[in-house]
Design a protein around this motif. Structure first.
Motif, PDB file in Angstrom:
ATOM      1  N   LEU A  26     -27.829 -64.077 -16.150  1.00  0.00           N
ATOM      2  CA  LEU A  26     -27.327 -62.729 -15.865  1.00  0.00           C
ATOM      3  C   LEU A  26     -28.174 -62.048 -14.796  1.00  0.00           C
ATOM      4  CD1 LEU A  26     -26.404 -61.391 -19.432  1.00  0.00           C
ATOM      5  CD2 LEU A  26     -24.905 -62.386 -17.694  1.00  0.00           C
ATOM      6  N   GLU A  27     -29.495 -62.256 -14.856  1.00  0.00           N
ATOM      7  CA  GLU A  27     -30.364 -61.697 -13.822  1.00  0.00           C
ATOM      8  C   GLU A  27     -30.040 -62.311 -12.465  1.00  0.00           C
ATOM      9  OE1 GLU A  27     -32.396 -59.252 -14.000  1.00  0.00           O
ATOM     10  OE2 GLU A  27     -32.800 -58.980 -16.144  1.00  0.00           O
ATOM     11  N   TRP A  28     -29.824 -63.610 -12.433  1.00  0.00           N
ATOM     12  CA  TRP A  28     -29.486 -64.298 -11.179  1.00  0.00           C
ATOM     13  C   TRP A  28     -28.164 -63.768 -10.623  1.00  0.00           C
ATOM     14  CZ3 TRP A  28     -25.223 -67.301  -9.969  1.00  0.00           C
ATOM     15  CH2 TRP A  28     -25.288 -68.015  -8.764  1.00  0.00           C
ATOM     16  N   ALA A  29     -27.170 -63.623 -11.486  1.00  0.00           N
ATOM     17  CA  ALA A  29     -25.874 -63.119 -11.048  1.00  0.00           C
ATOM     18  C   ALA A  29     -25.992 -61.689 -10.524  1.00  0.00           C
ATOM     19  CB  ALA A  29     -24.877 -63.184 -12.210  1.00  0.00           C
ATOM     20  N   HIS A  30     -26.838 -60.895 -11.169  1.00  0.00           N
ATOM     21  CA  HIS A  30     -27.057 -59.504 -10.735  1.00  0.00           C
ATOM     22  C   HIS A  30     -27.661 -59.463  -9.334  1.00  0.00           C
ATOM     23  CE1 HIS A  30     -28.169 -55.225 -11.220  1.00  0.00           C
ATOM     24  NE2 HIS A  30     -29.318 -55.555 -10.661  1.00  0.00           N
ATOM     25  N   VAL A  31     -28.635 -60.317  -9.081  1.00  0.00           N
ATOM     26  CA  VAL A  31     -29.277 -60.364  -7.765  1.00  0.00           C
ATOM     27  C   VAL A  31     -28.260 -60.744  -6.699  1.00  0.00           C
ATOM     28  CG1 VAL A  31     -30.908 -61.687  -6.368  1.00  0.00           C
ATOM     29  CG2 VAL A  31     -31.613 -60.782  -8.579  1.00  0.00           C
ATOM     30  N   HIS A  32     -27.443 -61.722  -6.952  1.00  0.00           N
ATOM     31  CA  HIS A  32     -26.464 -62.169  -5.963  1.00  0.00           C
ATOM     32  C   HIS A  32     -25.402 -61.104  -5.727  1.00  0.00           C
ATOM     33  CE1 HIS A  32     -27.344 -66.513  -5.088  1.00  0.00           C
ATOM     34  NE2 HIS A  32     -28.256 -66.206  -5.978  1.00  0.00           N
ATOM     35  N   ALA A  33     -24.975 -60.441  -6.787  1.00  0.00           N
ATOM     36  CA  ALA A  33     -23.950 -59.417  -6.623  1.00  0.00           C
ATOM     37  C   ALA A  33     -24.465 -58.247  -5.804  1.00  0.00           C
ATOM     38  CB  ALA A  33     -23.470 -58.927  -7.995  1.00  0.00           C
ATOM     39  N   HIS A  34     -25.695 -57.813  -6.077  1.00  0.00           N
ATOM     40  CA  HIS A  34     -26.251 -56.660  -5.369  1.00  0.00           C
ATOM     41  C   HIS A  34     -26.603 -56.990  -3.923  1.00  0.00           C
ATOM     42  CE1 HIS A  34     -27.119 -53.356  -8.383  1.00  0.00           C
ATOM     43  NE2 HIS A  34     -26.393 -54.241  -9.034  1.00  0.00           N
ATOM     44  N   ALA A  35     -26.841 -58.251  -3.639  1.00  0.00           N
ATOM     45  CA  ALA A  35     -27.193 -58.632  -2.275  1.00  0.00           C
ATOM     46  C   ALA A  35     -26.014 -58.511  -1.322  1.00  0.00           C
ATOM     47  CB  ALA A  35     -27.710 -60.068  -2.253  1.00  0.00           C
ATOM     48  N   LEU A  36     -24.793 -58.389  -1.859  1.00  0.00           N
ATOM     49  CA  LEU A  36     -23.614 -58.319  -1.004  1.00  0.00           C
ATOM     50  C   LEU A  36     -23.441 -56.948  -0.374  1.00  0.00           C
ATOM     51  CD1 LEU A  36     -21.138 -60.223  -3.327  1.00  0.00           C
ATOM     52  CD2 LEU A  36     -22.541 -61.126  -1.478  1.00  0.00           C
ATOM     53  N   SER A  37     -24.099 -55.932  -0.925  1.00  0.00           N
ATOM     54  CA  SER A  37     -23.925 -54.576  -0.429  1.00  0.00           C
ATOM     55  C   SER A  37     -25.223 -54.044   0.151  1.00  0.00           C
ATOM     56  CB  SER A  37     -23.468 -53.663  -1.580  1.00  0.00           C
ATOM     57  OG  SER A  37     -23.555 -52.306  -1.195  1.00  0.00           O
ATOM     58  N   GLY A  42     -32.171 -51.891  -5.722  1.00  0.00           N
ATOM     59  CA  GLY A  42     -33.067 -52.933  -6.228  1.00  0.00           C
ATOM     60  C   GLY A  42     -32.639 -54.301  -5.781  1.00  0.00           C
ATOM     61  N   GLY A  43     -32.359 -54.469  -4.510  1.00  0.00           N
ATOM     62  CA  GLY A  43     -31.898 -55.748  -3.991  1.00  0.00           C
ATOM     63  C   GLY A  43     -32.841 -56.872  -4.316  1.00  0.00           C
ATOM     64  N   PRO A  44     -32.422 -58.106  -4.067  1.00  0.00           N
ATOM     65  CA  PRO A  44     -33.186 -59.256  -4.515  1.00  0.00           C
ATOM     66  C   PRO A  44     -34.441 -59.487  -3.707  1.00  0.00           C
ATOM     67  CG  PRO A  44     -31.395 -59.968  -3.124  1.00  0.00           C
ATOM     68  CD  PRO A  44     -31.255 -58.492  -3.275  1.00  0.00           C
ATOM     69  N   ALA A 249     -34.352 -57.035 -12.661  1.00  0.00           N
ATOM     70  CA  ALA A 249     -33.664 -55.836 -12.189  1.00  0.00           C
ATOM     71  C   ALA A 249     -32.466 -55.498 -13.073  1.00  0.00           C
ATOM     72  CB  ALA A 249     -33.218 -56.031 -10.737  1.00  0.00           C
ATOM     73  N   TRP A 250     -31.729 -56.519 -13.533  1.00  0.00           N
ATOM     74  CA  TRP A 250     -30.568 -56.248 -14.392  1.00  0.00           C
ATOM     75  C   TRP A 250     -31.010 -55.623 -15.715  1.00  0.00           C
ATOM     76  CZ3 TRP A 250     -29.151 -58.272 -19.235  1.00  0.00           C
ATOM     77  CH2 TRP A 250     -27.876 -57.887 -19.682  1.00  0.00           C
TER      78      TRP A 250
END
Length: 412
Positions: A26-37, A42-44, A249-250
């Motif tokens: 879930l933390e990994w998915a959160h980092v990837h999702a936030h990196a798109l914007s 709290g980007g990766p 971050a998540w």
């Protein structure tokens, strides 16, 4: 049983066998999702290539410390490709009731985040592995990316032999991640650190070709990409392996900040159950630490036996708590003691991150060599010392009440 994934296969397929592995996916998915914007809060952390010694976007990285961002320091926005068809989580459920219970709770959180979850009773009888692997084979052949929590798992190694995915991600499975990276860098056979060296049995010999192929798949080369997503201190990173720092971050965005209670809490360990530490020595250490630091609650590890926990409660007077979620989430939700004591384990690295910005202090007590059993692996003492010695933002304590706590500052 969760909904089955579509026949075309997801772009990202994640395999987990423990609650902590699921949390880190879930933390990994959160980092990837936030990196798109560009506005992602709290980007990766930047991805570091061991071969190039630089971030993916350029810029020199002199050492491991550069992957860690100081509190309050602004972070660069890292742009990555979207995960496309989304993330499907496959839970290869163990038989242990405590682990299954925590996994069920984590599955609820994963679904709340919008992820598809497929629950597999992968160990429910002798035919379960064949049924599970057969059912997953079509997805494995179509998926573009595999995320895994335990590369030592024979289940995962078999699945790696089937998949054609060229993008492989290993998320934290506790301190085992440190040993995995070291063994991969040295080209060694993948063996858990607490296993004592012994002559391989017939099943081990039959599995050697499968394990060897899995290790080769986890070695970058050609068009194959390998990423380690970890909050652990990683040294001797294999050439070509990319490391992404997990700063929880998540967890911090989803929970807390916690209510902080006076007094101290203690985190349990399964070192007795794995045959590393003597049960009587462990009980004495818990009793001494509880008395010296005013501990009131003992958060049990999911693998600790009921008999051992009953004995600890009786001899120390501590309230034994069986958490229904990984401790990082329990602590972040609160209430939690102002001090958290632990023996060498993952939490001495993860709790300071999950509790960043709070006044909670994490303290660690080293394992005395005299506590080790005769059956402990020769590597045990060195590995456990490395776990505590590399921890950041923790205090060091001793079972000798005459030794005050000292703050540990790991380097690089």
């Amino acid at each position: 049983m969760s909904p089955r994934a579509g026949t075309t296969g997801p772009h990202t397929l994640a395999f987990v066998e423990s609650p902590v592995q699921l949390l880190n996916v879930l933390e990994w998915a959160h980092v990837h999702a936030h990196a798109l914007s560009p506005e992602g809060a709290g980007g990766p952390a930047p991805v570091v290539s061991a071969r190039a010694g630089s971030t993916r976007k350029g810029g020199k990285v002199p050492g491991q410390a550069s992957r860690r961002w100081r509190r309050g320091q602004s972070r660069p926005t890292i742009h990555r490709e979207p995960s496309g068809g989304g993330l499907t989580l496959v839970v290869l459920s163990p038989v242990d009731p405590m682990t299954r219970g925590q996994l069920r709770r984590m599955v609820e959180l994963a679904r709340e985040e919008g992820h598809e979850v497929r629950w597999e009773d992968a160990r429910a009888g002798t035919s379960a592995p064949f049924r599970t692997i057969g059912g997953l084979a079509p997805l494995l052949r179509r998926t573009r990316r595999i995320v895994m929590g335990d590369p030592f798992s024979r289940y995962v190694q078999v699945l790696l032999n089937i998949t054609k995915a060229r993008d492989l991600v290993v998320v934290d499975d506790g301190t085992a991640t440190m040993e995995f990276v070291s063994q991969l860098a040295r080209g060694e056979r993948l063996v858990r650190w607490h296993r004592k060296a012994q002559r391989p049995g017939a099943r081990d010999l039959l599995f050697i070709p499968v394990s060897s192929k899995a290790r080769r798949r986890l070695t970058p080369g050609g068009r194959r990409r390998v990423e380690i997503f970890s909050s652990m201190p990683i040294e001797d990173t294999p050439a070509g392996v990319e490391v992404t720092y997990n700063d929880f971050a998540w967890t911090r965005s989803r929970f807390g900040p916690p209510h902080i209670a006076e007094g101290a809490d203690m985190v349990g360990t399964s070192l007795v159950e794995t045959g590393v530490v003597d049960a009587d020595r462990y009980r004495d250490a818990v009793r001494a630490l509880a008395k010296a630091h005013g501990v009131t609650r003992y958060f049990a590890h999911r693998r600790e036996s009921a008999e051992k926990l009953h004995d600890l409660a009786a001899c120390t007077g501590l309230e034994v708590v069986r958490p229904d979620l990984p401790l990082e989430l329990i602590a972040r939700r609160g209430p939690i003691g102002r001090t958290i004591l632990s023996f060498p384990s993952t939490v001495v690295h993860t709790l300071p991150l999950a509790l960043a910005g709070t006044d909670v202090k994490v303290a660690v007590c080293d394992i005395d060599p005299a506590w080790l059993t005769a059956n402990a692996s020769p590597r045990a003492q060195g590995f456990l010392s490395g776990v505590t010695g590399s921890a950041r933002d923790v205090q060091r304590v001793s079972t000798d009440s005459g030794h005050p706590a000292t703050e540990a500052k790991a380097t690089g």
